[in-house]
Design a protein around this motif. Structure first.
Motif, PDB file in Angstrom:
ATOM      1  N   THR A  28       0.835  -1.201   0.000  1.00 28.63           N
ATOM      2  CA  THR A  28       0.000   0.000   0.000  1.00 28.63           C
ATOM      3  C   THR A  28       0.870   1.251   0.000  1.00 28.63           C
ATOM      4  O   THR A  28       0.569   2.227  -0.695  1.00 28.63           O
ATOM      5  CB  THR A  28      -0.949  -0.003   1.210  1.00 28.63           C
ATOM      6  N   LYS A  29       1.956   1.230   0.744  1.00 26.99           N
ATOM      7  CA  LYS A  29       2.866   2.379   0.795  1.00 26.99           C
ATOM      8  C   LYS A  29       3.457   2.647  -0.597  1.00 26.99           C
ATOM      9  O   LYS A  29       3.486   3.794  -1.058  1.00 26.99           O
ATOM     10  CB  LYS A  29       3.994   2.123   1.792  1.00 26.99           C
ATOM     11  N   ILE A  30       3.886   1.594  -1.268  1.00 22.31           N
ATOM     12  CA  ILE A  30       4.439   1.742  -2.620  1.00 22.31           C
ATOM     13  C   ILE A  30       3.366   2.245  -3.571  1.00 22.31           C
ATOM     14  O   ILE A  30       3.592   3.139  -4.377  1.00 22.31           O
ATOM     15  CB  ILE A  30       5.044   0.413  -3.104  1.00 22.31           C
ATOM     16  N   PHE A  31       2.160   1.673  -3.469  1.00 24.68           N
ATOM     17  CA  PHE A  31       1.044   2.106  -4.313  1.00 24.68           C
ATOM     18  C   PHE A  31       0.769   3.596  -4.118  1.00 24.68           C
ATOM     19  O   PHE A  31       0.593   4.335  -5.085  1.00 24.68           O
ATOM     20  CB  PHE A  31      -0.203   1.285  -3.990  1.00 24.68           C
ATOM     21  N   ASN A  32       0.757   4.041  -2.876  1.00 22.79           N
ATOM     22  CA  ASN A  32       0.480   5.454  -2.583  1.00 22.79           C
ATOM     23  C   ASN A  32       1.583   6.380  -3.083  1.00 22.79           C
ATOM     24  O   ASN A  32       1.335   7.555  -3.330  1.00 22.79           O
ATOM     25  CB  ASN A  32       0.235   5.658  -1.094  1.00 22.79           C
ATOM     26  N   MET A  33       2.809   5.876  -3.227  1.00 26.88           N
ATOM     27  CA  MET A  33       3.925   6.693  -3.723  1.00 26.88           C
ATOM     28  C   MET A  33       3.945   6.774  -5.247  1.00 26.88           C
ATOM     29  O   MET A  33       4.643   7.615  -5.802  1.00 26.88           O
ATOM     30  CB  MET A  33       5.263   6.129  -3.234  1.00 26.88           C
ATOM     31  N   MET A  34       3.179   5.914  -5.923  1.00 25.48           N
ATOM     32  CA  MET A  34       3.185   5.897  -7.382  1.00 25.48           C
ATOM     33  C   MET A  34       2.609   7.195  -7.933  1.00 25.48           C
ATOM     34  O   MET A  34       1.524   7.603  -7.535  1.00 25.48           O
ATOM     35  CB  MET A  34       2.364   4.714  -7.903  1.00 25.48           C
ATOM     36  N   PRO A  35       3.340   7.837  -8.856  1.00 25.81           N
ATOM     37  CA  PRO A  35       2.834   9.076  -9.430  1.00 25.81           C
ATOM     38  C   PRO A  35       1.574   8.867 -10.279  1.00 25.81           C
ATOM     39  O   PRO A  35       0.734   9.738 -10.365  1.00 25.81           O
ATOM     40  CB  PRO A  35       3.992   9.605 -10.271  1.00 25.81           C
ATOM     41  N   GLU A  36       1.455   7.701 -10.908  1.00 24.22           N
ATOM     42  CA  GLU A  36       0.270   7.362 -11.705  1.00 24.22           C
ATOM     43  C   GLU A  36      -0.257   6.012 -11.231  1.00 24.22           C
ATOM     44  O   GLU A  36       0.498   5.054 -11.123  1.00 24.22           O
ATOM     45  CB  GLU A  36       0.616   7.266 -13.185  1.00 24.22           C
ATOM     46  N   ARG A  37      -1.540   5.959 -10.965  1.00 23.05           N
ATOM     47  CA  ARG A  37      -2.180   4.705 -10.548  1.00 23.05           C
ATOM     48  C   ARG A  37      -3.211   4.353 -11.604  1.00 23.05           C
ATOM     49  O   ARG A  37      -4.233   5.012 -11.717  1.00 23.05           O
ATOM     50  CB  ARG A  37      -2.830   4.876  -9.185  1.00 23.05           C
ATOM     51  N   ASP A  38      -2.927   3.309 -12.375  1.00 21.74           N
ATOM     52  CA  ASP A  38      -3.848   2.922 -13.432  1.00 21.74           C
ATOM     53  C   ASP A  38      -4.729   1.759 -12.982  1.00 21.74           C
ATOM     54  O   ASP A  38      -4.664   1.319 -11.831  1.00 21.74           O
ATOM     55  CB  ASP A  38      -3.084   2.576 -14.715  1.00 21.74           C
ATOM     56  N   VAL A  39      -5.546   1.260 -13.893  1.00 24.73           N
ATOM     57  CA  VAL A  39      -6.473   0.176 -13.574  1.00 24.73           C
ATOM     58  C   VAL A  39      -5.707  -1.069 -13.124  1.00 24.73           C
ATOM     59  O   VAL A  39      -6.108  -1.739 -12.166  1.00 24.73           O
ATOM     60  CB  VAL A  39      -7.379  -0.136 -14.795  1.00 24.73           C
ATOM     61  N   VAL A  40      -4.606  -1.380 -13.772  1.00 24.10           N
ATOM     62  CA  VAL A  40      -3.836  -2.582 -13.435  1.00 24.10           C
ATOM     63  C   VAL A  40      -3.281  -2.491 -12.019  1.00 24.10           C
ATOM     64  O   VAL A  40      -3.414  -3.435 -11.226  1.00 24.10           O
ATOM     65  CB  VAL A  40      -2.701  -2.816 -14.455  1.00 24.10           C
ATOM     66  N   SER A  41      -2.659  -1.379 -11.672  1.00 17.60           N
ATOM     67  CA  SER A  41      -2.077  -1.260 -10.330  1.00 17.60           C
ATOM     68  C   SER A  41      -3.163  -1.274  -9.264  1.00 17.60           C
ATOM     69  O   SER A  41      -3.011  -1.905  -8.216  1.00 17.60           O
ATOM     70  CB  SER A  41      -1.215   0.009 -10.216  1.00 17.60           C
ATOM     71  N   ARG A  42      -4.284  -0.610  -9.526  1.00 22.94           N
ATOM     72  CA  ARG A  42      -5.382  -0.607  -8.554  1.00 22.94           C
ATOM     73  C   ARG A  42      -5.969  -2.012  -8.396  1.00 22.94           C
ATOM     74  O   ARG A  42      -6.219  -2.450  -7.279  1.00 22.94           O
ATOM     75  CB  ARG A  42      -6.463   0.388  -8.979  1.00 22.94           C
ATOM     76  N   ASN A  43      -6.200  -2.702  -9.513  1.00 26.01           N
ATOM     77  CA  ASN A  43      -6.752  -4.058  -9.437  1.00 26.01           C
ATOM     78  C   ASN A  43      -5.828  -4.995  -8.665  1.00 26.01           C
ATOM     79  O   ASN A  43      -6.289  -5.866  -7.919  1.00 26.01           O
ATOM     80  CB  ASN A  43      -6.999  -4.626 -10.835  1.00 26.01           C
ATOM     81  N   THR A  44      -4.531  -4.826  -8.841  1.00 30.43           N
ATOM     82  CA  THR A  44      -3.563  -5.677  -8.153  1.00 30.43           C
ATOM     83  C   THR A  44      -3.652  -5.496  -6.640  1.00 30.43           C
ATOM     84  O   THR A  44      -3.691  -6.484  -5.886  1.00 30.43           O
ATOM     85  CB  THR A  44      -2.137  -5.359  -8.653  1.00 30.43           C
ATOM     86  N   VAL A  45      -3.693  -4.259  -6.189  1.00 35.58           N
ATOM     87  CA  VAL A  45      -3.766  -3.996  -4.754  1.00 35.58           C
ATOM     88  C   VAL A  45      -5.129  -4.430  -4.196  1.00 35.58           C
ATOM     89  O   VAL A  45      -5.203  -5.015  -3.114  1.00 35.58           O
ATOM     90  CB  VAL A  45      -3.465  -2.514  -4.437  1.00 35.58           C
ATOM     91  N   ILE A  46      -6.197  -4.183  -4.935  1.00 34.59           N
ATOM     92  CA  ILE A  46      -7.531  -4.612  -4.502  1.00 34.59           C
ATOM     93  C   ILE A  46      -7.571  -6.129  -4.352  1.00 34.59           C
ATOM     94  O   ILE A  46      -8.046  -6.652  -3.342  1.00 34.59           O
ATOM     95  CB  ILE A  46      -8.612  -4.128  -5.485  1.00 34.59           C
ATOM     96  N   ALA A  47      -7.051  -6.846  -5.338  1.00 35.76           N
ATOM     97  CA  ALA A  47      -7.042  -8.309  -5.281  1.00 35.76           C
ATOM     98  C   ALA A  47      -6.208  -8.810  -4.105  1.00 35.76           C
ATOM     99  O   ALA A  47      -6.613  -9.737  -3.398  1.00 35.76           O
ATOM    100  CB  ALA A  47      -6.503  -8.885  -6.591  1.00 35.76           C
ATOM    101  N   GLY A  48      -5.051  -8.193  -3.870  1.00 36.54           N
ATOM    102  CA  GLY A  48      -4.214  -8.591  -2.735  1.00 36.54           C
ATOM    103  C   GLY A  48      -4.918  -8.390  -1.414  1.00 36.54           C
ATOM    104  O   GLY A  48      -4.864  -9.242  -0.526  1.00 36.54           O
ATOM    105  N   ASN A  49      -5.594  -7.258  -1.274  1.00 38.24           N
ATOM    106  CA  ASN A  49      -6.345  -7.004  -0.044  1.00 38.24           C
ATOM    107  C   ASN A  49      -7.460  -8.037   0.133  1.00 38.24           C
ATOM    108  O   ASN A  49      -7.625  -8.603   1.216  1.00 38.24           O
ATOM    109  CB  ASN A  49      -6.932  -5.590  -0.052  1.00 38.24           C
ATOM    110  N   ALA A  50      -8.220  -8.273  -0.928  1.00 37.39           N
ATOM    111  CA  ALA A  50      -9.341  -9.209  -0.839  1.00 37.39           C
ATOM    112  C   ALA A  50      -8.858 -10.629  -0.542  1.00 37.39           C
ATOM    113  O   ALA A  50      -9.448 -11.333   0.282  1.00 37.39           O
ATOM    114  CB  ALA A  50     -10.149  -9.181  -2.135  1.00 37.39           C
ATOM    115  N   GLN A  51      -7.784 -11.061  -1.180  1.00 40.42           N
ATOM    116  CA  GLN A  51      -7.262 -12.411  -0.966  1.00 40.42           C
ATOM    117  C   GLN A  51      -6.703 -12.601   0.438  1.00 40.42           C
ATOM    118  O   GLN A  51      -6.585 -13.729   0.898  1.00 40.42           O
ATOM    119  CB  GLN A  51      -6.183 -12.724  -2.001  1.00 40.42           C
ATOM    120  N   ASN A  52      -6.370 -11.508   1.101  1.00 42.26           N
ATOM    121  CA  ASN A  52      -5.814 -11.592   2.449  1.00 42.26           C
ATOM    122  C   ASN A  52      -6.804 -11.151   3.518  1.00 42.26           C
ATOM    123  O   ASN A  52      -6.427 -10.879   4.646  1.00 42.26           O
ATOM    124  CB  ASN A  52      -4.523 -10.770   2.528  1.00 42.26           C
TER     125      ASN A  52
END
Length: 73
Positions: A28-52
């Motif tokens: 999440t920290k790395i995601f929040n530091m990303m200058p651009e957050r696209d559909v792929v990066s958001r889906n990846t973090v969402i899936a990781g959260n849901a799977q855990n």
């Protein structure tokens, strides 16, 4: 896309007693530091959260995608 991000030495995946343990706070920290957050990066973090089992955060992020006129895959 990653050129403007600060470098981090924190691992996002570690081994603990033979099991892979995802350190979602680092992800999440790395995601929040990303200058651009696209559909792929958001889906990846969402899936990781849901799977855990971090369902509330996953749903919050889906809502953010909707507010940004993005559709999760």
């Amino acid at each position: 896309m990653f050129e403007g991000m600060p470098k981090s030495n924190e691992p996002y995946l570690s081994q603990e007693k033979g099991k892979s343990v995802v350190q979602l706070d680092s992800v999440t920290k790395i995601f929040n530091m990303m200058p651009e957050r696209d559909v792929v990066s958001r889906n990846t973090v969402i899936a990781g959260n849901a799977q855990n089992g971090i369902y509330e955060e996953a749903l919050r992020m889906v809502g953010e995608m909707g507010n940004a006129n993005m559709k999760p895959d």
